[in-house]
Design a protein around this motif. Structure first.
Motif, mmCIF file in Angstrom:
data_model
loop_
_atom_site.group_PDB
_atom_site.id
_atom_site.type_symbol
_atom_site.label_atom_id
_atom_site.label_comp_id
_atom_site.label_asym_id
_atom_site.label_seq_id
_atom_site.Cartn_x
_atom_site.Cartn_y
_atom_site.Cartn_z
ATOM 1 N N VAL A 149 6.135 10.412 0.444
ATOM 2 C CA VAL A 149 5.561 9.149 -0.005
ATOM 3 C C VAL A 149 6.053 8.017 0.884
ATOM 4 O O VAL A 149 7.241 7.959 1.222
ATOM 5 N N LEU A 150 5.142 7.145 1.275
ATOM 6 C CA LEU A 150 5.493 5.886 1.936
ATOM 7 C C LEU A 150 5.107 4.770 0.989
ATOM 8 O O LEU A 150 3.940 4.643 0.602
ATOM 9 N N SER A 151 6.076 3.966 0.579
ATOM 10 C CA SER A 151 5.811 2.870 -0.346
ATOM 11 C C SER A 151 6.200 1.540 0.277
ATOM 12 O O SER A 151 7.310 1.386 0.798
ATOM 13 N N THR A 152 5.278 0.591 0.244
ATOM 14 C CA THR A 152 5.585 -0.761 0.708
ATOM 15 C C THR A 152 5.966 -1.665 -0.455
ATOM 16 O O THR A 152 6.245 -2.841 -0.261
ATOM 17 N N VAL A 153 5.930 -1.111 -1.674
ATOM 18 C CA VAL A 153 6.290 -1.879 -2.871
ATOM 19 C C VAL A 153 7.806 -1.958 -2.950
ATOM 20 O O VAL A 153 8.486 -0.941 -2.970
ATOM 21 N N GLN A 154 8.341 -3.173 -3.025
ATOM 22 C CA GLN A 154 9.783 -3.367 -2.985
ATOM 23 C C GLN A 154 10.419 -3.506 -4.363
ATOM 24 O O GLN A 154 11.610 -3.278 -4.524
ATOM 25 N N THR A 155 9.645 -3.873 -5.355
ATOM 26 C CA THR A 155 10.246 -4.200 -6.652
ATOM 27 C C THR A 155 10.033 -3.129 -7.701
ATOM 28 O O THR A 155 10.719 -3.134 -8.718
ATOM 29 N N ASP A 156 9.090 -2.209 -7.475
ATOM 30 C CA ASP A 156 8.797 -1.220 -8.512
ATOM 31 C C ASP A 156 8.322 0.065 -7.864
ATOM 32 O O ASP A 156 7.189 0.150 -7.424
ATOM 33 N N PHE A 157 9.194 1.049 -7.806
ATOM 34 C CA PHE A 157 8.830 2.326 -7.208
ATOM 35 C C PHE A 157 8.459 3.301 -8.316
ATOM 36 O O PHE A 157 9.266 4.068 -8.809
ATOM 37 N N GLY A 158 7.223 3.231 -8.767
ATOM 38 C CA GLY A 158 6.765 4.145 -9.799
ATOM 39 C C GLY A 158 6.885 3.571 -11.189
ATOM 40 O O GLY A 158 7.064 2.372 -11.384
ATOM 41 N N HIS A 159 6.777 4.442 -12.187
ATOM 42 C CA HIS A 159 6.814 4.029 -13.566
ATOM 43 C C HIS A 159 8.230 3.689 -14.013
ATOM 44 O O HIS A 159 9.211 3.995 -13.343
ATOM 45 N N MET A 219 0.846 -1.189 0.000
ATOM 46 C CA MET A 219 0.000 0.000 0.000
ATOM 47 C C MET A 219 0.887 1.246 0.000
ATOM 48 O O MET A 219 1.752 1.399 0.863
ATOM 49 N N ASN A 220 0.693 2.126 -0.948
ATOM 50 C CA ASN A 220 1.492 3.341 -1.070
ATOM 51 C C ASN A 220 0.675 4.548 -0.607
ATOM 52 O O ASN A 220 -0.476 4.716 -1.009
ATOM 53 N N CYS A 221 1.274 5.385 0.236
ATOM 54 C CA CYS A 221 0.596 6.550 0.793
ATOM 55 C C CYS A 221 1.311 7.825 0.368
ATOM 56 O O CYS A 221 2.540 7.844 0.238
#
Length: 318
Positions: free
Chosen positions: A228-238, A1-3
């Motif tokens: 930004v808080l990102s829990t995504v580890q493999t793809d931070f954005g486009h 979940m990204n905030c």
């Protein structure tokens, strides 16, 4: 979940809406927390301008006069809300992550300017924290720093920082290291800087997402930087954008890139740091190119007008 959390100093204005909507798309945001909407009647405001055409849910708190105002917007396919608590200085949105069923509480905070008001707020939030089960993310403008290094050219009050740190400790909260910069707020005259905006998460959240990342983005239409808080580890954005070698021929471009690279700070896994740095650098280059294009267009129009004037004078002299 990204905030995404940002103090907008007023939600009105197409430029602000376009800016936030662009960040939402670029960083894959699922939960948006806005402080200082300055909306006395939020029900009549079109928050879809910030979110786009995708489905969303919303919780708001109206401003008191032209001061304050909060809004939380989220994606219902990622997070299903079951309850909200709304207060002048915070909104608690409690629910479950759709995919995992994990119970999570997200708090959008806009703390008062006065120290006594902040201490009362810490006590109130702590009571709620201790009464509701689940993981916790607290985000927003806390209007307070944790130590003297988080202020520059402004007065630091140790007692206020100690009260804030005691609240964080009592609530069992921790912070991820923030990349992208050391400060999130800059005064209107550009001389005072502070880290007022942050994410605080419970230990259970950090254990579940140990490699989550927090990054401060560039300011554009506010005196606060979005974070930004990102829990995504493999793809931070486009994916990375197309880069042209001809850009290095633009005056000042090479020095700009070198200077920006030297100011980037991030503590975390090397692969994640690289992905975040490229995303951050991309946004900075885009902004620089936009300004350069405006300047070049202005110079071109000026020279074109000058040439037309010379031709007119030449014709008159014939």
């Amino acid at each position: 979940m990204n905030c995404l959390s940002v103090n907008l100093r007023g939600a009105r204005g197409d430029r602000k809406a376009d800016w936030i909507r662009g960040l939402k798309t670029s960083y894959g945001i699922h939960f948006l927390a806005i402080q200082e909407t300055k909306l006395q009647d939020s029900s009549s405001f079109m928050f879809s301008k910030f979110w786009g055409r995708a489905e969303f849910r919303i919780a708001v708190v109206n401003s008191t006069g032209r001061s304050g105002g909060l809004a939380c917007i989220w994606c219902p396919t990622i997070f299903r809300c079951v309850n909200t608590i709304q207060n002048r200085n915070f909104i608690v949105v409690s629910g479950r992550l759709v995919q995992s069923g994990c119970m999570i509480n997200l708090v959008n905070v806009y703390a008062p300017n006065d120290a006594n008001g902040r201490r009362a707020l810490w006590s109130e939030i702590l009571g709620i924290r201790n009464s509701i089960q689940g993981l916790w993310i607290m985000m927003g403008d806390f209007n307070e720093v944790r130590d003297s290094s988080e202020r520059m050219n402004s007065e630091f009050f140790e007692a206020n920082a100690e009260a804030f740190n005691q609240f964080i400790l009592s609530a069992g909260l921790v912070e991820y290291n923030m990349g992208g910069g050391s400060f999130t707020y800059i005064s209107d005259n550009g001389t005072k800087l502070s880290k007022l905006d942050r994410y605080l998460v419970c230990l259970g959240f950090r254990e579940r997402w140990p490699n989550a990342a927090v990054i401060a983005l560039e300011r554009e239409v506010s005196d606060h930087r979005p974070i930004v808080l990102s829990t995504v580890q493999t793809d931070f954005g486009h994916i990375p954008f197309r880069f042209f070698n001809s850009w290095f021929e633009l005056p000042g471009f090479y020095d700009f890139v070198i200077q920006k690279c030297s100011t980037f700070n991030f503590s975390g896994p090397a692969d994640l740091a690289l992905a975040i740095k490229l995303r951050w650098l991309k946004d900075n280059i885009k902004a620089w190119l936009t300004v350069d294009k405006v300047n070049m267009d202005g110079l071109y129009c000026s020279k074109k007008s000058r040439l037309a004037e010379i031709e007119r004078v030449a014709e008159d002299r014939m």
